[in-house]
Design a protein around this motif. Structure first.
Motif, PDB file in Angstrom:
ATOM      1  N   ASP A 121       0.831  -1.206   0.000  1.00 38.12           N
ATOM      2  CA  ASP A 121       0.000   0.000   0.000  1.00 38.12           C
ATOM      3  C   ASP A 121       0.865   1.255   0.000  1.00 38.12           C
ATOM      4  O   ASP A 121       0.541   2.240  -0.685  1.00 38.12           O
ATOM      5  CB  ASP A 121      -0.933   0.010   1.218  1.00 38.12           C
ATOM      6  N   LYS A 124       2.236   1.661  -3.469  1.00 34.61           N
ATOM      7  CA  LYS A 124       1.194   2.131  -4.390  1.00 34.61           C
ATOM      8  C   LYS A 124       0.906   3.618  -4.191  1.00 34.61           C
ATOM      9  O   LYS A 124       0.678   4.362  -5.155  1.00 34.61           O
ATOM     10  CB  LYS A 124      -0.080   1.310  -4.206  1.00 34.61           C
ATOM     11  N   GLN A 127       3.489   5.600  -6.099  1.00 30.40           N
ATOM     12  CA  GLN A 127       3.812   5.029  -7.403  1.00 30.40           C
ATOM     13  C   GLN A 127       4.346   6.063  -8.396  1.00 30.40           C
ATOM     14  O   GLN A 127       5.059   5.704  -9.342  1.00 30.40           O
ATOM     15  CB  GLN A 127       2.599   4.317  -7.986  1.00 30.40           C
ATOM     16  N   GLN A 149       4.781  -5.283  -5.764  1.00 30.60           N
ATOM     17  CA  GLN A 149       3.935  -4.143  -6.127  1.00 30.60           C
ATOM     18  C   GLN A 149       4.748  -3.109  -6.899  1.00 30.60           C
ATOM     19  O   GLN A 149       4.301  -2.583  -7.926  1.00 30.60           O
ATOM     20  CB  GLN A 149       3.344  -3.509  -4.875  1.00 30.60           C
ATOM     21  N   ILE A 153       4.168  -2.060 -10.955  1.00 32.47           N
ATOM     22  CA  ILE A 153       3.970  -0.674 -11.405  1.00 32.47           C
ATOM     23  C   ILE A 153       5.037  -0.308 -12.438  1.00 32.47           C
ATOM     24  O   ILE A 153       4.750   0.301 -13.473  1.00 32.47           O
ATOM     25  CB  ILE A 153       4.019   0.290 -10.204  1.00 32.47           C
TER      26      ILE A 153
END
Length: 305
Positions: A121, A124, A127, A149, A153
């Motif tokens: 999280d 993100k 990002q 993650q 991305i």
């Protein structure tokens, strides 16, 4: 053109215990000296990239303690963007206890602390730092979910991913490797991940082929004093190391990776030249004590060539 590099990684305070040699079981030995320095694989790589001229950002975590404030200040002093580093109330800043022998070799004991709190999280939410970067780097000192993650991305936005699979682990995450463009293990890490003992060029090629089969584009195996094995599909080569007398090998590998990312073109067209540059930077690092204090600037690397 200045490379933009984002690191998802660890931040530690290094406590360096200088000893003649490692103690045997049940043995008590005297410490010759003790020092404290900024470190952590992610932080070392960030400082190496920044000192070699890359525009560098960091996604990570520290504790709400004096060590955490010190590390934030050290990173900022090195022009690393720390806006995406979270300060955790419930965790202490990561620690590394380095047993530095008279030979310059070291053994390291790590307490993850806030590094274990870096989450998918958090990645993100930051990002934009990955999307705008040329390269995103990660290691194994922060949770796998955060790295996956970050690499997802990156892959969706044509940012090159660099994985330093350290500390060594026997767990092969095919999901992560399928998202990895460049992997930079040492011999032990390459063997642990592939199941192939690294003894000669034939075994290095076999390990590289295993990484290629999972989607990795470039394999760089660091060989310590013997140099670096580099491989792309259909081509491989050993690039010799720079011969120096090692004082402390802490951060040598991190300096190699960070300086490589500062120098490498996104199309890999200067891969060999970037590795030669990174070799020079690493050789300078091992000639000084500590992590941050030993990482050279671009000017120092260029002057050594």
């Amino acid at each position: 053109m200045t490379n933009k590099v984002t690191i998802v990684g660890s931040i530690n305070v290094d406590r360096i215990l200088q000893i003649d040699q490692l103690p045997q079981s049940g043995e008590t030995i005297r410490m010759q000296d003790f020092s404290i320095a900024a470190g952590g694989k992610g932080a070392n790589q960030a400082v190496a990239a920044a000192r070699s001229g890359a525009q560098t950002s960091f996604i990570g975590a520290v504790g709400q303690d004096l060590d955490g404030q010190m590390m934030l200040n050290k990173l900022r002093d090195n022009q690393v963007n720390t806006n995406a580093i979270e300060v955790m109330n419930s965790s202490a800043t990561g620690q590394a206890y380095i047993l530095l022998q008279a030979t310059g070799q070291n053994s390291i004991i790590i307490s993850a602390g806030a590094n274990a709190d870096v989450s998918a999280d958090q990645v993100k939410a930051n990002q934009a730092l990955i999307i705008q970067a040329d390269f995103v780097m990660a290691q194994f000192e922060t949770p796998l979910a955060a790295t996956i993650q970050a690499f997802e991305i990156a892959q969706a936005n044509r940012t090159i991913t660099i994985l330093n699979p350290a500390p060594a682990t026997a767990a092969l995450s095919e999901e992560l490797l399928q998202l990895t463009d460049i992997i930079v293990p040492n011999e032990t890490e390459a063997a642990n991940l592939t199941g192939i003992e690294i003894t000669n060029e034939t075994s290095m090629r076999a390990a590289a082929d295993k990484f290629f089969a999972l989607g990795v584009k470039v394999v760089i195996i660091t060989l310590g004093s013997r140099g670096v094995f580099m491989a792309r599909a259909g081509f491989d080569k050993i690039i010799p190391a720079v011969t120096v007398t090692a004082v402390d090998t802490t951060a040598a590998g991190d300096t190699f990776i960070g300086s490589l990312a500062s120098e490498l073109h996104a199309d890999f067209s200067n891969l060999e030249a970037a590795i030669v540059y990174a070799n020079r930077a690493s050789a300078l690092t091992v000639q000084k004590l500590g992590a941050f204090p030993s990482i050279p600037t671009r000017a120092e690397v260029v002057a050594s060539i």
